[in-house]
Design a protein around this motif. Sequence first.
Motif, PDB file in Angstrom:
ATOM      1  N   GLY A  13     -11.232   9.427   3.901  1.00 33.00           N
ATOM      2  CA  GLY A  13     -10.891  10.432   4.898  1.00 33.00           C
ATOM      3  C   GLY A  13      -9.891   9.961   5.932  1.00 33.00           C
ATOM      4  O   GLY A  13      -9.672  10.622   6.954  1.00 33.00           O
ATOM      5  N   PHE A  14      -9.241   8.806   5.696  1.00 37.40           N
ATOM      6  CA  PHE A  14      -8.290   8.267   6.676  1.00 37.40           C
ATOM      7  C   PHE A  14      -6.935   8.957   6.541  1.00 37.40           C
ATOM      8  O   PHE A  14      -6.413   9.105   5.433  1.00 37.40           O
ATOM      9  CB  PHE A  14      -8.098   6.758   6.489  1.00 37.40           C
ATOM     10  N   THR A  15      -6.378   9.363   7.652  1.00 39.49           N
ATOM     11  CA  THR A  15      -5.066  10.024   7.668  1.00 39.49           C
ATOM     12  C   THR A  15      -3.955   8.971   7.620  1.00 39.49           C
ATOM     13  O   THR A  15      -4.194   7.777   7.842  1.00 39.49           O
ATOM     14  CB  THR A  15      -4.895  10.860   8.944  1.00 39.49           C
ATOM     15  N   ASP A  16      -2.726   9.462   7.349  1.00 39.90           N
ATOM     16  CA  ASP A  16      -1.569   8.545   7.327  1.00 39.90           C
ATOM     17  C   ASP A  16      -1.402   7.863   8.684  1.00 39.90           C
ATOM     18  O   ASP A  16      -1.050   6.679   8.755  1.00 39.90           O
ATOM     19  CB  ASP A  16      -0.295   9.325   6.979  1.00 39.90           C
ATOM     20  N   GLU A  17      -1.634   8.613   9.743  1.00 43.56           N
ATOM     21  CA  GLU A  17      -1.484   8.057  11.098  1.00 43.56           C
ATOM     22  C   GLU A  17      -2.491   6.931  11.337  1.00 43.56           C
ATOM     23  O   GLU A  17      -2.160   5.888  11.909  1.00 43.56           O
ATOM     24  CB  GLU A  17      -1.671   9.159  12.135  1.00 43.56           C
ATOM     25  N   THR A  18      -3.720   7.134  10.885  1.00 48.70           N
ATOM     26  CA  THR A  18      -4.761   6.114  11.048  1.00 48.70           C
ATOM     27  C   THR A  18      -4.429   4.867  10.231  1.00 48.70           C
ATOM     28  O   THR A  18      -4.574   3.734  10.713  1.00 48.70           O
ATOM     29  CB  THR A  18      -6.133   6.673  10.609  1.00 48.70           C
ATOM     30  N   ILE A  19      -3.972   5.075   9.001  1.00 45.13           N
ATOM     31  CA  ILE A  19      -3.599   3.944   8.135  1.00 45.13           C
ATOM     32  C   ILE A  19      -2.480   3.140   8.784  1.00 45.13           C
ATOM     33  O   ILE A  19      -2.480   1.900   8.757  1.00 45.13           O
ATOM     34  CB  ILE A  19      -3.176   4.455   6.742  1.00 45.13           C
ATOM     35  N   LYS A  20      -1.528   3.849   9.398  1.00 47.19           N
ATOM     36  CA  LYS A  20      -0.409   3.183  10.063  1.00 47.19           C
ATOM     37  C   LYS A  20      -0.871   2.455  11.327  1.00 47.19           C
ATOM     38  O   LYS A  20      -0.463   1.324  11.607  1.00 47.19           O
ATOM     39  CB  LYS A  20       0.662   4.215  10.419  1.00 47.19           C
ATOM     40  N   LEU A  39       0.832  -1.211   0.000  1.00 51.14           N
ATOM     41  CA  LEU A  39       0.000   0.000   0.000  1.00 51.14           C
ATOM     42  C   LEU A  39       0.864   1.258   0.000  1.00 51.14           C
ATOM     43  O   LEU A  39       0.593   2.211  -0.740  1.00 51.14           O
ATOM     44  CB  LEU A  39      -0.919  -0.008   1.224  1.00 51.14           C
ATOM     45  N   ARG A  40       1.890   1.262   0.833  1.00 53.62           N
ATOM     46  CA  ARG A  40       2.670   2.482   1.063  1.00 53.62           C
ATOM     47  C   ARG A  40       3.835   2.672   0.100  1.00 53.62           C
ATOM     48  O   ARG A  40       4.258   3.800  -0.149  1.00 53.62           O
ATOM     49  CB  ARG A  40       3.225   2.485   2.506  1.00 53.62           C
ATOM     50  N   LYS A  41       4.368   1.559  -0.444  1.00 48.24           N
ATOM     51  CA  LYS A  41       5.643   1.669  -1.163  1.00 48.24           C
ATOM     52  C   LYS A  41       5.613   1.259  -2.629  1.00 48.24           C
ATOM     53  O   LYS A  41       6.633   1.330  -3.318  1.00 48.24           O
ATOM     54  CB  LYS A  41       6.701   0.850  -0.424  1.00 48.24           C
ATOM     55  N   THR A  42       4.459   0.773  -3.131  1.00 50.57           N
ATOM     56  CA  THR A  42       4.402   0.403  -4.559  1.00 50.57           C
ATOM     57  C   THR A  42       3.516   1.391  -5.305  1.00 50.57           C
ATOM     58  O   THR A  42       2.574   1.969  -4.729  1.00 50.57           O
ATOM     59  CB  THR A  42       3.848  -1.022  -4.759  1.00 50.57           C
ATOM     60  N   GLU A  43       3.807   1.575  -6.568  1.00 51.05           N
ATOM     61  CA  GLU A  43       3.027   2.520  -7.377  1.00 51.05           C
ATOM     62  C   GLU A  43       1.565   2.080  -7.468  1.00 51.05           C
ATOM     63  O   GLU A  43       0.643   2.887  -7.378  1.00 51.05           O
ATOM     64  CB  GLU A  43       3.632   2.624  -8.787  1.00 51.05           C
ATOM     65  N   GLU A  44       1.354   0.772  -7.653  1.00 48.22           N
ATOM     66  CA  GLU A  44      -0.020   0.243  -7.748  1.00 48.22           C
ATOM     67  C   GLU A  44      -0.767   0.471  -6.436  1.00 48.22           C
ATOM     68  O   GLU A  44      -1.927   0.894  -6.424  1.00 48.22           O
ATOM     69  CB  GLU A  44       0.034  -1.252  -8.071  1.00 48.22           C
ATOM     70  N   GLY A  45      -0.076   0.191  -5.319  1.00 44.56           N
ATOM     71  CA  GLY A  45      -0.703   0.357  -4.018  1.00 44.56           C
ATOM     72  C   GLY A  45      -1.076   1.806  -3.735  1.00 44.56           C
ATOM     73  O   GLY A  45      -2.171   2.092  -3.225  1.00 44.56           O
ATOM     74  N   LYS A  46      -0.201   2.730  -4.075  1.00 44.41           N
ATOM     75  CA  LYS A  46      -0.475   4.152  -3.839  1.00 44.41           C
ATOM     76  C   LYS A  46      -1.620   4.639  -4.720  1.00 44.41           C
ATOM     77  O   LYS A  46      -2.502   5.378  -4.266  1.00 44.41           O
ATOM     78  CB  LYS A  46       0.774   4.982  -4.132  1.00 44.41           C
ATOM     79  N   ALA A  47      -1.581   4.216  -5.997  1.00 38.95           N
ATOM     80  CA  ALA A  47      -2.581   4.700  -6.957  1.00 38.95           C
ATOM     81  C   ALA A  47      -3.974   4.164  -6.678  1.00 38.95           C
ATOM     82  O   ALA A  47      -4.973   4.879  -6.841  1.00 38.95           O
ATOM     83  CB  ALA A  47      -2.150   4.315  -8.377  1.00 38.95           C
ATOM     84  N   ILE A  48      -4.059   2.913  -6.227  1.00 39.27           N
ATOM     85  CA  ILE A  48      -5.380   2.287  -6.037  1.00 39.27           C
ATOM     86  C   ILE A  48      -5.775   2.233  -4.554  1.00 39.27           C
ATOM     87  O   ILE A  48      -6.770   2.826  -4.138  1.00 39.27           O
ATOM     88  CB  ILE A  48      -5.387   0.860  -6.647  1.00 39.27           C
ATOM     89  N   GLY A  49      -4.968   1.513  -3.759  1.00 36.62           N
ATOM     90  CA  GLY A  49      -5.331   1.302  -2.358  1.00 36.62           C
ATOM     91  C   GLY A  49      -5.271   2.558  -1.520  1.00 36.62           C
ATOM     92  O   GLY A  49      -6.238   2.905  -0.817  1.00 36.62           O
ATOM     93  N   LEU A  50      -4.148   3.270  -1.582  1.00 37.02           N
ATOM     94  CA  LEU A  50      -3.985   4.476  -0.757  1.00 37.02           C
ATOM     95  C   LEU A  50      -4.998   5.544  -1.147  1.00 37.02           C
ATOM     96  O   LEU A  50      -5.540   6.253  -0.285  1.00 37.02           O
ATOM     97  CB  LEU A  50      -2.555   5.004  -0.897  1.00 37.02           C
ATOM     98  N   LEU A  57      -3.380  -0.849   7.648  1.00 37.06           N
ATOM     99  CA  LEU A  57      -4.180  -1.153   6.460  1.00 37.06           C
ATOM    100  C   LEU A  57      -3.254  -1.481   5.294  1.00 37.06           C
ATOM    101  O   LEU A  57      -2.101  -1.050   5.249  1.00 37.06           O
ATOM    102  CB  LEU A  57      -5.076   0.041   6.121  1.00 37.06           C
ATOM    103  N   GLY A  58      -3.747  -2.245   4.337  1.00 38.60           N
ATOM    104  CA  GLY A  58      -2.872  -2.699   3.266  1.00 38.60           C
ATOM    105  C   GLY A  58      -3.561  -2.831   1.926  1.00 38.60           C
ATOM    106  O   GLY A  58      -4.735  -2.481   1.757  1.00 38.60           O
ATOM    107  N   PHE A  59      -2.802  -3.341   0.966  1.00 39.72           N
ATOM    108  CA  PHE A  59      -3.326  -3.565  -0.386  1.00 39.72           C
ATOM    109  C   PHE A  59      -2.713  -4.843  -0.943  1.00 39.72           C
ATOM    110  O   PHE A  59      -1.496  -5.052  -0.864  1.00 39.72           O
ATOM    111  CB  PHE A  59      -2.979  -2.375  -1.297  1.00 39.72           C
ATOM    112  N   SER A  60      -3.559  -5.711  -1.509  1.00 38.86           N
ATOM    113  CA  SER A  60      -3.093  -6.941  -2.144  1.00 38.86           C
ATOM    114  C   SER A  60      -3.038  -6.698  -3.648  1.00 38.86           C
ATOM    115  O   SER A  60      -4.071  -6.407  -4.270  1.00 38.86           O
ATOM    116  CB  SER A  60      -4.054  -8.096  -1.831  1.00 38.86           C
ATOM    117  N   PRO A  61      -1.848  -6.766  -4.253  1.00 38.75           N
ATOM    118  CA  PRO A  61      -1.692  -6.471  -5.685  1.00 38.75           C
ATOM    119  C   PRO A  61      -2.660  -7.264  -6.563  1.00 38.75           C
ATOM    120  O   PRO A  61      -3.018  -8.398  -6.243  1.00 38.75           O
ATOM    121  CB  PRO A  61      -0.237  -6.869  -5.966  1.00 38.75           C
TER     122      PRO A  61
END
Length: 652
Positions: free
Chosen positions: A146-153, A128-139, A157-161
């Motif tokens: 409305g979730f902040t970076d702190e809340t996500i951390k 979610l945090r470090k891949t282009e796909e994760g940032k573009a879709i999941g993040l 929370l994550g993303f499955s490619p």
Amino acid sequence: MISKTTIDNVFESARVEEVIGDFVLLKKSGSNYKGLSPFSDERTPSFMVSPVKQIWKDFSSGKGGNVVAFLMEHEHFTYPEAIKYLAKKYGIEVEETQQSNEEKEQANERESLYLVSEFAKDFFHNSLRKTEEGKAIGLSYFKERGFTDETIKTFELGFSPDRWDAFTGHAIKQGYKLEFLEKTGLTIVKEEKQFDRFKGRVMFPILSLSGRTLGFGGRILTSDKRAAKYLNSPESDIYHKSKVLYGIYHAKQSIAKEDNCYLVEGYTDVIQFHQTGIKNVVSSSGTALTADQIRLINRLTKNITLLFDGDAAGLRASLRGVDLILEQGMNVKICTFPEGEDPDSFAKANSLEDLSVYLEENARDFVNFKASLLASEAKSDPVKKADTIRDMVVSISKIPDVIKREVYIQECSRIMDISEEVLFNTLAQLLQKDKRDAGKKLPKPMGLEVFTPEKQAVKKVDVQFELERKIIELLLLYGNVEEDFEDLILEADEKGEIAFKPEVVKSRVFEKIFLDLQEDEIEFANDEFKELYYEIINTLNQEQGLQLDTFVNQLKPEKATAVTHILMEEEKYQLHDWDGKDIFVKDKKVTIAQMVSETILNLRRHLVAKKIDELSKEVKEQENTENQNNLQDIVDYITLKKVLSEKLNRVL
């Protein structure tokens, strides 16, 4: 392997009442704390924690031990994992040597499932945090919510490619076995192929009360109608959805502090509330509320507030869970949101102050809520109104507390404008029916059976076991205490009869016990007690004292558990609150010398009685010429037993 320095630092820092307090609602009881057992279903506390001794005992299940033993029992941690958990809680750096491949393979299957789940959580979060796909879709999706970076951390929370085996292939390359990937449900295996269960979904890790990763919830982001919107991990050895609540790890301290738990339906409801500032909130993750989930909350608070959407389906769903909550002896309120709103959207649109005020003003007692909801449905139809009233009385009948039942009947009478007498009669009928139904499920009452002597046989008490156990208890509790003991010296009087001559000697308890047992050449019959006996004697002799918490923590787990059972045996009487019933128990410290002397005398008397039995059997088996000596020995031992019995005021 974790270094001894780290283990010592952990035991010095960890407080058993603080650690257990994260999992069980504890209340002060004298010098101890008590609460509901986390290992069995109960309504009366039988779980005791001793801050002084740094141990705990669950009298309903018989389990007990130190702080590490609790984590191993409750969270199924291995010993190293329990130490690491405590080290993290108390900010202690863990020193350890590298594990060998052989040591890694020794981890049991259940532990392997936890390791795989933990690895998956980190993989999805990094995706979610470090891949282009994760940032573009999941993040992007989480940011839209409305979730902040702190809340996500915080919620990891994550993303499955969106590839068939992105996670599975990476996990196998890292050395994780396909067998455990399949058993956790992270990977689906079909014939020769394997693929990711959560392909192309945003991920919500589901954590246990202690923060271990149990499973996942995944939400699809495409409009594919063939795929389920939300997908959960399948049942496994570590994940049982009926026993898990989403958000409980992040909510537990706030639930205990606020003495209330808000219960919502979805993952995002929990996260949005938490981000707004209300942290005592959990979710049943879309499943119907279960008794196990309610018991999980019951450990932390007696109060639940159900939060539901304003639509009819949501209101109906709220009613189905109410009876289950009432059956557990808990208090329940219900709060609904304006039409078109749910907990997630309402929390997002309001400040903490506005949300708090709304919840306080709109949370209604279940009787009022149920009455208004059902009454609006019944309207002027007398048949429907009668069904509504009966439905309410059914709910009230689930409450185990008699006083609460009566109060709710009175409230129902006032709201529905019907006499209390009719409601009480209906309640009595329902309770009687429940008793009859329960009776049908039970086996035939024992009182109706014809008993034979074999059926009535009672397990015989092992006297020597109990006396040896008592000696260990005395050494643990009072080993270093100095007392005036009445030493008994055997002498023959003028008539030649054997009698005890008393002589007062000042001595420490452990010295008195050791010398008396050594003088009589008494050995412990129970090997576990024998080992403990010498460990305690050596510790008291070398260190001139016994620090109970340190001593227990240095023992092997099985010995530590045995010592805990002995130390906590007396604490169970605090559960009965004798002082509150004006029954005042004499402090044992006043009678230490008497207890020590009586225990040793009883052990002597028991061993003499055993010797008499052994000699009597030999007499029966031997020829007449060999009987004379044994008969004389029996007479001597009977005389000694008589003297011991007189000293103990026992009747022969």
